[in-house]
Design an enzyme around this catalytic site. Sequence first.
Site, PDB file in Angstrom:
ATOM      1  CB  SER A   7     -11.150  -6.265  -0.993  1.00 14.78           C
ATOM      2  OG  SER A   7     -10.859  -5.431  -2.094  1.00 14.78           O
ATOM      3  CG  HIS A  32      -9.587  -3.922   2.380  1.00 10.09           C
ATOM      4  ND1 HIS A  32      -8.609  -3.667   3.318  1.00 10.09           N
ATOM      5  CD2 HIS A  32      -8.954  -3.961   1.181  1.00 10.09           C
ATOM      6  CE1 HIS A  32      -7.431  -3.567   2.713  1.00 10.09           C
ATOM      7  NE2 HIS A  32      -7.615  -3.741   1.408  1.00 10.09           N
ATOM      8  CG  ASP A  34      -8.044  -2.774  -2.116  1.00 14.79           C
ATOM      9  OD1 ASP A  34      -7.136  -2.736  -1.266  1.00 14.79           O
ATOM     10  OD2 ASP A  34      -8.786  -3.762  -2.278  1.00 14.79           O
ATOM     11  CG  MET A  36      -5.213   0.431  -6.256  1.00 19.67           C
ATOM     12  SD  MET A  36      -5.173  -1.051  -7.278  1.00 19.67           S
ATOM     13  CE  MET A  36      -5.754  -2.291  -6.107  1.00 19.67           C
ATOM     14  CG  HIS A  65      -4.633  -1.237   1.105  1.00 19.90           C
ATOM     15  ND1 HIS A  65      -4.592  -2.468   0.494  1.00 19.90           N
ATOM     16  CD2 HIS A  65      -3.354  -0.781   1.116  1.00 19.90           C
ATOM     17  CE1 HIS A  65      -3.353  -2.755   0.143  1.00 19.90           C
ATOM     18  NE2 HIS A  65      -2.577  -1.731   0.494  1.00 19.90           N
ATOM     19  CG  MET A  67      -2.161  -0.149  -2.514  1.00 24.72           C
ATOM     20  SD  MET A  67      -3.131  -1.486  -3.246  1.00 24.72           S
ATOM     21  CE  MET A  67      -4.759  -1.067  -2.605  1.00 24.72           C
ATOM     22  CG  MET A 136       0.544  -5.520   0.392  1.00 24.30           C
ATOM     23  SD  MET A 136      -1.261  -5.436   0.424  1.00 24.30           S
ATOM     24  CE  MET A 136      -1.705  -6.274  -1.100  1.00 24.30           C
ATOM     25  CG  ASP A 174      -5.106  -6.877   0.848  1.00 22.47           C
ATOM     26  OD1 ASP A 174      -5.780  -7.628   0.124  1.00 22.47           O
ATOM     27  OD2 ASP A 174      -5.087  -5.636   0.723  1.00 22.47           O
TER      28      ASP A 174
HETATM   29  C1  DX5 Z   1      -4.712  -5.910  -4.022  1.00 24.93           C
HETATM   30  C2  DX5 Z   1      -5.694  -5.359  -3.012  1.00 24.93           C
HETATM   31  C3  DX5 Z   1      -6.522  -6.383  -2.378  1.00 24.93           C
HETATM   32  C4  DX5 Z   1      -7.417  -7.173  -3.323  1.00 24.93           C
HETATM   33  C5  DX5 Z   1      -7.474  -8.578  -2.794  1.00 24.93           C
HETATM   34  O1  DX5 Z   1      -3.793  -4.940  -4.366  1.00 24.93           O
HETATM   35  O2  DX5 Z   1      -5.023  -4.646  -1.986  1.00 24.93           O
HETATM   36  O3  DX5 Z   1      -7.299  -5.853  -1.300  1.00 24.93           O
HETATM   37  O4  DX5 Z   1      -8.712  -6.673  -3.423  1.00 24.93           O
HETATM   38  O5  DX5 Z   1      -8.134  -9.372  -3.706  1.00 24.93           O
HETATM   39  P1  DX5 Z   1      -8.215 -10.959  -3.578  1.00 24.93           P
HETATM   40  O6  DX5 Z   1      -8.804 -11.263  -2.244  1.00 24.93           O
HETATM   41  O7  DX5 Z   1      -9.076 -11.353  -4.712  1.00 24.93           O
HETATM   42  O8  DX5 Z   1      -6.791 -11.467  -3.680  1.00 24.93           O
HETATM   43 ZN    ZN Z   2      -6.151  -4.051  -0.097  1.00 21.69          ZN
END
Ligand code: DX5
Ligand code: ZN
Length: 216
Positions: A7, A32, A34, A36, A65, A67, A136, A174
Site C-alpha cells: 500500500s 494497492h 488507498d 479516502m 481501494h 474508501m 478490512m 488489509d
Molecule cells: C487502511 C488502508 C490500508 C493501509 C494498511 O485504511 O486501507 O491499505 O495502508 O496499512 P498497514 O499495512 O500499515 O496496516
Molecule cells: Zn487499503
Amino acid sequence: MKLIAPSILSADFTILGDEIRHAEAAGADWIHIDVMDGHFVPNITMGPMIVGVVNKITDLPLDVHLMIETPDNYIQDFAHAGADLISVHVETCPHLNRTIDLIRCSDCQAGVVLNPATSLDTIEWVLEYVDLVLLMSVNPGFGGQSFIPNTIEKIERLKQMIDAKGLPTLIQVDGGVNEKTIARISSAGADVFVAGSAIFGTGDYKKSIKNLKDRF
Ligand code: DX5
Ligand code: ZN
C-alpha cells in the site's frame, strides 16, 4: 497463488516514483492505492490523478481501494486513470449489484470491501459477481494500526462461503499485515495481502517482502 500488494499510503511521496519502482523490483505483485474522501473515513488521501501517475511508473496491476461515499460517481475516472481492480465498500453502496456492474463495464475487475464490524451476509448475493472480497482487519482510514484478531474467523467463514459455491473469488486482507500476523491470515484462507508499514516503513523492501512471502 498468494500475492503481496504494498500500500503506497505508507510510501514517501516526495520520491513516489522511486518507492514504486523499488517495491516492484523487490517482488511486489500488485500496487494497492488507498483512496479516502474525509467523509466515509476520517482522512483524505489521493484521487484519480495519483492513479494515473502510478500507472506511468509501473506495469504491475493497480489495485484501487475506494474508501469514499458515492463511489459510482468516480468509478469511470479511476478506470480511465489506469485502475485494474476497483474495490468498493459495501457500507457505501445501497445498490451494490449496480455498482459492481459499473466497475465491470469500465473494464476493471471488481472487488467488494467489508469493514471489521460488517457481516459477511451483506455480500451473499453478490459473491458470484465479484473477483475479490477485501476484508478490512483494521478500521479504515490510516496505516500502521494493529490487526483485529477476530478477522481470522471471518476469513475462514468467507473461505467456506466461496468454496461452497465453487467460486474462484480471491480473499484479500488489509490492515496490520506484518511478519507476525501473516501466517495465521494465510492459513485462514487469504490470497492477497495488503501491507503498508510492513514494507514502506522498512529499509529493505526486498527483505521485507521475502519475509512476508516466506510465511504464506
Ligand atoms: C487502511 C488502508 C490500508 C493501509 C494498511 O485504511 O486501507 O491499505 O495502508 O496499512 P498497514 O499495512 O500499515 O496496516
Ligand atoms: Zn487499503
